[in-house]
Write an enzyme that holds these catalytic residues in place. Structure first.
Site, mmCIF file in Angstrom:
data_model
loop_
_atom_site.group_PDB
_atom_site.id
_atom_site.type_symbol
_atom_site.label_atom_id
_atom_site.label_comp_id
_atom_site.label_asym_id
_atom_site.label_seq_id
_atom_site.Cartn_x
_atom_site.Cartn_y
_atom_site.Cartn_z
ATOM 1 N N LYS A 134 0.832 -1.194 0.000
ATOM 2 C CA LYS A 134 0.000 0.000 0.000
ATOM 3 C C LYS A 134 0.872 1.252 0.000
ATOM 4 O O LYS A 134 2.044 1.219 0.398
ATOM 5 C CB LYS A 134 -0.893 0.021 1.256
ATOM 6 C CG LYS A 134 -1.980 -1.022 1.291
ATOM 7 C CD LYS A 134 -2.783 -0.897 2.585
ATOM 8 C CE LYS A 134 -3.869 -1.948 2.679
ATOM 9 N NZ LYS A 134 -4.955 -1.715 1.721
ATOM 10 N N ASP A 153 -7.906 -2.900 9.977
ATOM 11 C CA ASP A 153 -8.358 -3.920 9.045
ATOM 12 C C ASP A 153 -8.860 -5.170 9.756
ATOM 13 O O ASP A 153 -9.261 -6.126 9.104
ATOM 14 C CB ASP A 153 -7.232 -4.279 8.063
ATOM 15 C CG ASP A 153 -7.776 -4.740 6.719
ATOM 16 O OD1 ASP A 153 -8.910 -4.374 6.385
ATOM 17 O OD2 ASP A 153 -7.065 -5.466 6.001
ATOM 18 N N GLU A 188 -6.377 -9.631 0.479
ATOM 19 C CA GLU A 188 -6.112 -10.758 1.372
ATOM 20 C C GLU A 188 -7.259 -11.082 2.318
ATOM 21 O O GLU A 188 -7.399 -12.221 2.773
ATOM 22 C CB GLU A 188 -4.846 -10.480 2.191
ATOM 23 C CG GLU A 188 -5.012 -9.636 3.450
ATOM 24 C CD GLU A 188 -5.596 -8.246 3.210
ATOM 25 O OE1 GLU A 188 -6.347 -7.763 4.070
ATOM 26 O OE2 GLU A 188 -5.298 -7.641 2.156
ATOM 27 N N ARG A 195 -10.440 -11.421 1.912
ATOM 28 C CA ARG A 195 -11.371 -12.432 1.394
ATOM 29 C C ARG A 195 -10.788 -13.835 1.500
ATOM 30 O O ARG A 195 -11.522 -14.817 1.645
ATOM 31 C CB ARG A 195 -11.728 -12.094 -0.056
ATOM 32 C CG ARG A 195 -10.582 -12.115 -1.026
ATOM 33 C CD ARG A 195 -10.875 -11.403 -2.337
ATOM 34 N NE ARG A 195 -11.026 -9.963 -2.147
ATOM 35 C CZ ARG A 195 -11.307 -9.101 -3.115
ATOM 36 N NH1 ARG A 195 -11.475 -9.534 -4.357
ATOM 37 N NH2 ARG A 195 -11.423 -7.822 -2.861
#
Length: 485
Positions: free
Chosen positions: A267, A278, A339, A341
């Site tokens: 990122k 997250d 990642e 999912r």
């Protein structure tokens, strides 16, 4: 590490330098303002009453200390969007009292008296929730005196106050988890804290899938996400089985990426700045679990936290790598920053293949930036494969001021996940990122009734009750509303 912040609204603060005054707060409806039965310990001049009606919020000085009036309008709003994103009376009261915490704190009175007039039980509950939410701070305890609640001159029933504080504590738990830095909260410390929290519970059992058990269960996707991190991934199963619970369980899964660097598809600095959040989906379901444990709800519930850190080293997964999921699907990695999912997929497969197969599966995840782009950070994108389930969840979200909007599972978009080397890619080539992520997850739920919430989980500044910057507890009130009805 304490993952549940202390209840502050009912504590008698030991802080020094409080004034020997009484701050009185009157939260009343426009109808109650006109009611001649309302009396005060002071003689309130008529012109003050008129100001209250005109200005909605008025502060005056009484003989014992400041008096704050706040009028809330409960008139029905224009019926639009099927009334699914309108403020409820509960949420109006929650934000009304939450907005007064700054004024209450400024007075530093030894006693705070909250008076409700014209509010029904749901509104009183919402108001107390709003006060408690606005009192939460990550790294300090606010100085305030003892707080009492009166409804039409009588002490608020303990059962109502306790119910409100239980809701607020569950939301604050989710907020606090999100606010913890990633150097303190990682998959291992998170797991240990959950085990410790429920160690003496009579209704909640904790089962941990460590890296060895994940390998035995062939959870190749979540293992791939966490294989570069110093702390290996975990799936934590919270099994709620109160006495008298019957029927098929409901499964709830939360994404818990304790920090997301993006992996080798790293990122940007700005994008990585708040990636401790997250794990917000897991925080939502953990906050709900703290409420559920003592709720008395006679339903079977299985809660799963899919925990991993998406880090970078020589062991990190690469674009083009192929990993096999627990349900046997081979997934090519198109982007290591997709990642969440992957972690959810293995946890969801575990959930639907338990001996007690769930009737319903609900997941919460800070899954896509696309959801925030389409809905902003205050309304959640919700996807579901069952209309009745979707309607019940949407009604619960509206009633509890935790708004969601149903998005389409437009299945033709699934073609974007085509891979030339595996069953599917983890990254779609078709636009509509939040829809695509939901379609990816749908491949791991079998024939189970399912709803997916793509949350933001961070404060927007829109709600007065969320004074503390950071985690918002998004989704907790929806779950509580869904299960208490």
């Amino acid at each position: 590490m304490n993952i549940v912040p202390s209840i502050m609204a009912t504590k008698k603060s030991a802080a020094k330098n409080l004034r020997s005054t009484v701050t009185k707060v009157y939260l009343l409806t426009t109808e109650a303002l006109k009611d001649s039965k309302i009396t005060h310990s002071e003689s309130i001049p008529e012109w003050i009453i008129e100001r209250i009606g005109d200005e909605k919020e008025v502060s005056i000085l009484g003989s014992e200390g400041p008096i704050i009036f706040k009028v809330i309008d409960t008139q029905s709003q224009e019926d639009q969007h099927y009334n699914l994103i309108a403020d409820s009376n509960y949420s109006i009261a929650r934000e009304a009292l939450g907005s007064l915490v700054g004024s209450i704190k400024k007075e530093r009175s030894k006693k705070v008296e909250i008076n409700f007039f014209g509010l029904d039980e749901e509104m009183v509950t919402g108001a107390i929730v709003g006060l408690e939410l606005a009192l939460y701070r990550y790294n300090e305890e606010l100085s305030h005196g003892s707080i009492t609640f009166l409804d039409d001159g009588k002490k608020v029933k303990k059962s109502i106050a306790d119910k409100a504080l239980a809701i607020a504590q569950s939301i604050n738990t989710a907020r606090h988890l999100v606010n913890l830095p990633a150097n303190l909260l990682n998959p291992v410390t998170y797991t240990n804290a959950v085990k410790k929290h429920f160690a003496k519970s009579s209704t909640m059992k904790v089962v941990v899938y460590d890296e060895k058990k994940l390998e035995k269960e062939k959870c190749g996707l979540i293992l791939s996400v966490g294989q570069a991190a110093a702390n290996p991934p975990r799936i934590v199963h919270l099994k709620y089985r109160p006495a008298g619970a019957k029927g098929k369980p409901t499964a709830i899964v939360g994404k818990g990426i304790t920090f997301d660097s993006g992996g080798l598809n790293v990122k940007s600095g700005a994008g990585m700045g708040v990636m401790k959040k997250d794990m917000g989906g897991s925080a939502t379901v953990m906050g709900f679990a703290t409420w559920l444990e003592k709720s008395g709800v006679k339903k079977k519930v299985d809660i799963y936290l899919a925990l991993a850190e998406n880090a970078i080293n020589e062991h990190a997964s690469r674009p083009g790598d192929i990993y096999t999921s627990r349900n046997g699907l081979k997934v090519e990695i198109g982007n290591t920053d997709a990642e969440g999912r992957l972690a959810l997929a293995d946890a969801m497969d575990i959930a639907i293949t338990q001996k007690e197969k769930p009737e319903v599966l609900i997941d919460f995840a800070t899954l896509t930036g696309a959801a925030k782009v389409s809905m902003g950070d205050f309304v959640t994108s919700m996807f579901a494969n069952d209309d009745e389930l979707a309607d019940k969840l949407l009604r619960a979200s509206q009633a509890n001021g935790d708004l969601s909007w149903r998005m389409p599972l437009y299945r033709p978009y699934y073609k974007g996940f085509k891979s030339n080397f595996a069953d599917m890619n983890n990254m779609s080539k078709v636009k509509g990122g939040s829809i695509g992520a939901a379609l990816f997850l749908e491949k791991f739920i079998g024939d189970t009734k399912w709803a997916h919430f793509d949350i933001f989980g961070w404060t927007s500044g829109f709600r007065p009750s969320l004074v503390q910057q950071g985690g918002s507890g998004q989704g907790v009130e929806t779950l509580i509303g869904y299960f208490k009805n």
